[in-house]
Design an enzyme around this catalytic site. Sequence first.
Site, mmCIF file in Angstrom:
data_model
loop_
_atom_site.group_PDB
_atom_site.id
_atom_site.type_symbol
_atom_site.label_atom_id
_atom_site.label_comp_id
_atom_site.label_asym_id
_atom_site.label_seq_id
_atom_site.Cartn_x
_atom_site.Cartn_y
_atom_site.Cartn_z
ATOM 1 N N ASP A 50 0.832 -1.210 0.000
ATOM 2 C CA ASP A 50 0.000 0.000 0.000
ATOM 3 C C ASP A 50 0.866 1.258 0.000
ATOM 4 O OD1 ASP A 50 -2.391 1.450 -0.027
ATOM 5 O OD2 ASP A 50 -2.493 1.545 2.154
ATOM 6 N N LEU A 51 1.873 1.273 -0.846
ATOM 7 C CA LEU A 51 2.763 2.424 -0.904
ATOM 8 C C LEU A 51 2.079 3.548 -1.672
ATOM 9 C CD1 LEU A 51 5.558 3.432 -0.110
ATOM 10 C CD2 LEU A 51 6.355 2.675 -2.338
#
Length: 74
Positions: A50-51
Site C-alpha cells: 500500500d505504498l
Amino acid sequence: YLVMDFLEGESLASRLDRRGKLSPAEALELARQIANGLQIAHAQGIVHRDLKPDNVFVVRDAEQPDRERVKILD
C-alpha cells in the site's frame, strides 16, 4: 503494548498538496530513499502492498539537520 516513533514532519501527500510539484532534485532524493527502504524491507521478506504518498513521511534527518529523511509507514 505497541510502541511507535513520534515523528515530526509531514506526509508526502501533505507536501504535494501544499507545494504542488517537487523540484527534480527533491523528487529524486525522496525516490532514492523510498527505493532503498523498500529494498531493505524486501530483503527481509516484507512487501508493503500500500505504498502511496500518504504512507511516506518526511522528517528532518537527526544526523544531518540540513537534510530530510523518509520514513515508510503502514
